[in-house]
Motif scaffolding. Structure first.
Motif, PDB file in Angstrom:
ATOM      1  N   THR A 135       0.823  -1.213   0.000  1.00  0.00           N
ATOM      2  CA  THR A 135       0.000   0.000   0.000  1.00  0.00           C
ATOM      3  C   THR A 135       0.853   1.257   0.000  1.00  0.00           C
ATOM      4  N   ILE A 136       1.917   1.271   0.798  1.00  0.00           N
ATOM      5  CA  ILE A 136       2.760   2.473   0.876  1.00  0.00           C
ATOM      6  C   ILE A 136       3.877   2.476  -0.171  1.00  0.00           C
ATOM      7  N   LYS A 137       3.879   1.458  -1.050  1.00  0.00           N
ATOM      8  CA  LYS A 137       4.839   1.325  -2.147  1.00  0.00           C
ATOM      9  C   LYS A 137       6.284   1.211  -1.660  1.00  0.00           C
ATOM     10  N   ALA A 138       6.446   0.547  -0.519  1.00  0.00           N
ATOM     11  CA  ALA A 138       7.801   0.243  -0.068  1.00  0.00           C
ATOM     12  C   ALA A 138       8.480  -0.709  -1.035  1.00  0.00           C
ATOM     13  N   ASP A 139       7.684  -1.585  -1.681  1.00  0.00           N
ATOM     14  CA  ASP A 139       8.256  -2.548  -2.629  1.00  0.00           C
ATOM     15  C   ASP A 139       8.907  -1.856  -3.819  1.00  0.00           C
ATOM     16  N   LYS A 140       8.374  -0.696  -4.222  1.00  0.00           N
ATOM     17  CA  LYS A 140       8.978   0.058  -5.328  1.00  0.00           C
ATOM     18  C   LYS A 140      10.347   0.607  -4.922  1.00  0.00           C
TER      19      LYS A 140
END
Length: 444
Positions: A135-140
């Motif tokens: 959701t917070i786009k930590a994976d990006k």
């Protein structure tokens, strides 16, 4: 065994009860030294305290604040007050640990034990449970190689950290870590004498720490390479966060040069009726924090309270100057039904979880509160604004890596890059929006 409790009074670990243990807590006081406190006057004041069988737990020379244990004799207390070195002696306050709104447990079964600090998304429970990181786009950020820098430190003011857990091993700077909870120190020494005093007898602090950073064994943290500083200020034994411990912990974190301070803890009191002094301590301490350029991230609290209209009530540390206040959102990017709110109070939101989806992180293997956590490698699902704040603390550590120790710039970067989920720029539930790690780092 330390002051306040003997080994014969400590229950067997399987019979541990907060209610039965809390009566053994030593009395704590906050002491403020006056500007007239030269070396001789200070020595006289210490003599007066010693005469009362009290001891100084913590002393901060620059702010003139001391925490004193066992000052129970009224005559000796008055003698200390009469010293020209001491301007105030104030009773401590104890605020209940803002325990999460829901919990569930899941055993780490068939974990192959492969660490993945450079590929957090491959951690064992990531796909199944960690909607929050997506959701917070930590994976990006991970895909772009942004895992954090080991030169950046985050102090976790909480119940301690299970620093030998595989997901946190090697990530905690024990030399800078400290405990300011004397009663818990006795229990730690009794049950886990080989451990550092910050070992987590609860579970809350370990969960918070693992959301900030992790080795990617069972779950992913926002980062995987920053360093934590464990600062125990909340008690598993008492189930509370004594105000004196929090004040000492904040000052310690600043003085060991923590870049970011996470406070997933609360405190609510009436500013009148004598407790205005507590607000005075808070303002003094947090102004000191601001001068020394630490970013402070605090949880909004779980009382569904409007922090803009709380009258004489001091709620959480969102009323504190120079902090970043974080509300809790859910798996659907909606405000949770428990989070505190307020247009002027909330800076940003972050995933805090709800019954529809908890926030998962590891549980402490030295917990006296959840027996199952001592038996193996567990993750535990929690929900609360306590879970939201460490997402922001992890992001703040990444932003510090980019801009340096500039708290205002760090906060503005996080606020200005958030995904607006409310009323065009400043919503009572989301502030400037729910955080976006990738956007804050210029990756989208």
């Amino acid at each position: 065994m330390g002051a306040g409790v003997s080994s014969s009074e400590i229950p067997h670990i399987d019979d541990f009860s907060i209610d039965s243990a809390a009566d053994s807590a030593p009395t704590m006081h906050l002491v403020t030294l006056s500007g007239k406190c030269d070396e001789i006057a200070f020595s006289d004041a210490i003599d007066a305290l010693n005469a009362a069988n009290a001891s100084v737990v913590f002393f901060h020379e620059e702010t003139g604040i001391a925490v004193v244990k066992g000052l129970d004799d009224d005559a000796a207390k008055q003698e200390a007050r009469d010293s020209e070195c001491i301007s105030d002696i104030d009773d401590d306050e104890s605020f209940l640990l803002d325990v999460d709104t829901s919990t569930s447990e899941s055993t780490l079964m068939e974990n192959d034990g492969v660490m993945s600090p450079t590929d957090p998304a491959s951690s064992y429970w990531y796909d199944a449970f960690q909607w929050n990181m997506r959701t917070i786009k930590a994976d990006k950020a991970w895909e772009a190689g942004r895992f954090g820098s080991d030169s950046v430190t985050v102090a976790v003011l909480d119940t301690g950290i299970d620093y030998e857990n595989p997901d946190l091993a090697g990530l905690v700077d024990l030399d800078k870590s400290a405990s300011f909870v004397p009663l818990d120190d006795v229990y730690s020494q009794y049950y886990f004498p080989w451990k550092h005093p910050i070992t987590d007898l609860h579970y809350h602090g370990t969960h918070v720490a693992n959301t900030i950073v992790g080795n990617g064994w069972s779950v992913a943290g926002v980062t995987s390479n920053i360093k934590l500083i464990g600062v125990k200020v909340c008690s598993a034994v008492e189930g509370s966060c004594p105000f004196s411990s929090v004040i000492a912990g904040v000052l310690h974190a600043v003085d060991v040069e923590a870049d970011v301070i996470n406070m997933s803890l609360g405190g609510s009191f009436q500013k009148a009726n004598g407790n205005g002094k507590i607000a005075g301590y808070i303002n003094k301490v947090f102004n000191y924090v601001n001068r020394n350029k630490s970013v402070v991230v605090v949880a909004a609290g779980n009382d569904n309270t409007d922090l803009d209209h709380n009258g004489n009530q001091y709620n959480s540390y969102c009323d504190t100057p120079n902090t970043m206040c974080v509300s809790a959102s859910d798996i659907n990017d909606q405000a949770t039904d428990y989070t505190n709110y307020g247009n002027s109070a909330i800076d940003v939101a972050a995933p805090g979880g709800s019954s529809e989806g908890s926030i998962y992180a590891v549980c402490s293997q030295t917990s006296l509160v959840i027996a199952a956590c001592r038996a193996g490698w567990y993750v535990i699902g929690l929900a609360g604004s306590s879970m939201a704040a460490p997402h922001v603390a992890g992001l703040a550590a990444l932003v510090v890596e980019d801009v340096g120790n500039k708290p205002a710039q760090v906060k503005n970067t996080i606020r200005n890059s958030a995904d607006d989920l409310g009323d065009n720029g400043n919503d009572p539930y989301f502030g400037r929006g729910r955080i976006n790690v990738a956007a804050a780092l210029g990756l989208e």
